[in-house]
Design an enzyme around this catalytic site. Structure first.
Site, PDB file in Angstrom:
ATOM      1  N   ASN A 143     -20.535  22.997 -11.045  1.00 42.30           N
ATOM      2  CA  ASN A 143     -20.603  22.130 -12.211  1.00 42.30           C
ATOM      3  C   ASN A 143     -19.241  22.130 -12.904  1.00 42.30           C
ATOM      4  OD1 ASN A 143     -21.697  20.585 -14.337  1.00 42.30           O
ATOM      5  ND2 ASN A 143     -22.302  22.426 -15.463  1.00 42.30           N
ATOM      6  N   ASP A 166     -19.470   8.897 -12.370  1.00 41.88           N
ATOM      7  CA  ASP A 166     -20.695   8.132 -12.573  1.00 41.88           C
ATOM      8  C   ASP A 166     -20.638   7.472 -13.946  1.00 41.88           C
ATOM      9  OD1 ASP A 166     -23.337   7.241 -13.015  1.00 41.88           O
ATOM     10  OD2 ASP A 166     -24.140   8.800 -11.709  1.00 41.88           O
ATOM     11  N   THR A 286      -9.871   4.226  -1.159  1.00 42.82           N
ATOM     12  CA  THR A 286     -11.072   4.677  -0.461  1.00 42.82           C
ATOM     13  C   THR A 286     -12.051   3.520  -0.252  1.00 42.82           C
ATOM     14  OG1 THR A 286     -12.203   5.221  -2.521  1.00 42.82           O
ATOM     15  CG2 THR A 286     -10.842   6.951  -1.526  1.00 42.82           C
TER      16      THR A 286
END
Length: 316
Positions: A143, A166, A286
């Site tokens: 984390n 995100d 990417t």
């Protein structure tokens, strides 16, 4: 014949909550974690790579209840791990390892730590490390706030990378976004004075959120303050195009709210603030970023420098 009374069930000991264990309850420091763990199961090449290479390239950290937690007493020793003294770059949310492995190939005199909670992504990174013969990359399943808060020594990181976190689009989920004022404080703790924090996102609402969070931090300065504003701003261009009202390039169905409702945030017409960095040429293009381009979305780069003590005093 009467039945024998049931034996009392043993009481479970209460689980201790420490800074290293709170992620197991969906929070860190009383705040929601920024991720939802996807599958952790490994199969095929990924399983083989983990079994063969994890001992060599994956940092084994002591856990405290959660398998993504880092015990607060553990401190990462980069010099011992890499066998040398070199600048350390940390990528938070390294995904499949494309960016970090490309950068490590291009910068053999720099060491890299890839931080990720998605086990298959880490396994993919191990495959790349091995196939390219890299010795300057390590991965850790952890984390991120715990890594920055206790695992990394204070002032030990040359650069911190957060690429395409995100976005947590819905308003009620904004509290789960990784980059928050508290996280900025942890980033400042781990970065050396003058160290850089590079951020990229393909959603304008998150880009504005990041710009606001870092503008409120005394510990960071925007290296591109005021740049790419007005008509040159990617934010202005997104507002004008309305591209974020479509998802994956598909128009929103008539009579239905777009899936990307609130992605763009309030449309102010023209972004007069700017502050957007040019695209970081050290970031490989990417497949994830290519998908954003294919959908017509723009990429927002930001770059901040950790202020030294003198600049901190001057600003305060």
């Amino acid at each position: 014949m009467s039945e024998a009374p049931e034996s009392p069930q043993p009481q479970q000991a209460p689980r201790t909550v420490t800074p290293g264990s709170q992620a197991s309850f969906g929070t860190y420091g009383g705040r929601p974690v920024s991720f939802v763990r996807r599958g952790t199961r490994l199969q095929g090449r990924r399983q083989a790579a983990w079994e063969e290479h994890a001992e060599r390239w994956a940092v084994e950290v002591p856990r405290h209840i959660a398998n993504t937690s880092v015990h607060p007493d553990y401190v990462f020793d980069a010099e011992a791990e890499f066998g040398r003294k070199a600048p350390l770059i940390v990528e938070i949310g390294s995904g499949l390892g494309d960016a970090v492995c490309h950068a490590a190939e291009q910068n053999p005199d720099t060491d890299f730590l890839a931080v990720e909670v998605y086990t298959p992504g880490l396994a993919n990174t191990l495959i790349k490390i091995n196939s390219r013969g890299l010795s300057n990359v390590r991965v850790v399943e952890a984390n991120a706030p715990e890594v920055l808060a206790t695992m990394l020594p204070e002032g030990s990181v040359a650069e911190l990378w957060v690429f395409f976190p995100d976005p947590w689009h819905k308003s009620r989920h904004h509290k789960r976004r990784l980059i928050q004022p508290a996280f900025a404080g942890l980033a400042a703790r781990s970065l050396k004075p003058g160290g850089l924090w590079r951020i990229a996102t393909d959603w304008s609402n998150y880009a504005v959120h990041v710009r606001e969070v870092l503008a409120g931090s005394k510990e960071f300065e925007n290296l591109h303050e005021g740049e790419r504003s007005g008509e040159d701003s990617p934010l202005t261009q997104v507002w004008e195009s309305g591209v974020e009202s479509v998802v994956g390039g598909a128009p929103v169905k008539e009579g239905r709210a777009p899936v990307s409702t609130e992605h763009t945030g309030p449309n102010e017409g023209v972004d007069e603030l700017g502050g957007w960095a040019p695209r970081f040429d050290g970031r490989i293009l990417t497949s994830f970023e290519n998908k954003a381009h294919d959908a017509g979305r723009l990429i927002f780069d930001l770059c901040y420098r950790r202020r030294d003590g003198e600049n901190l005093h001057r600003r305060s």
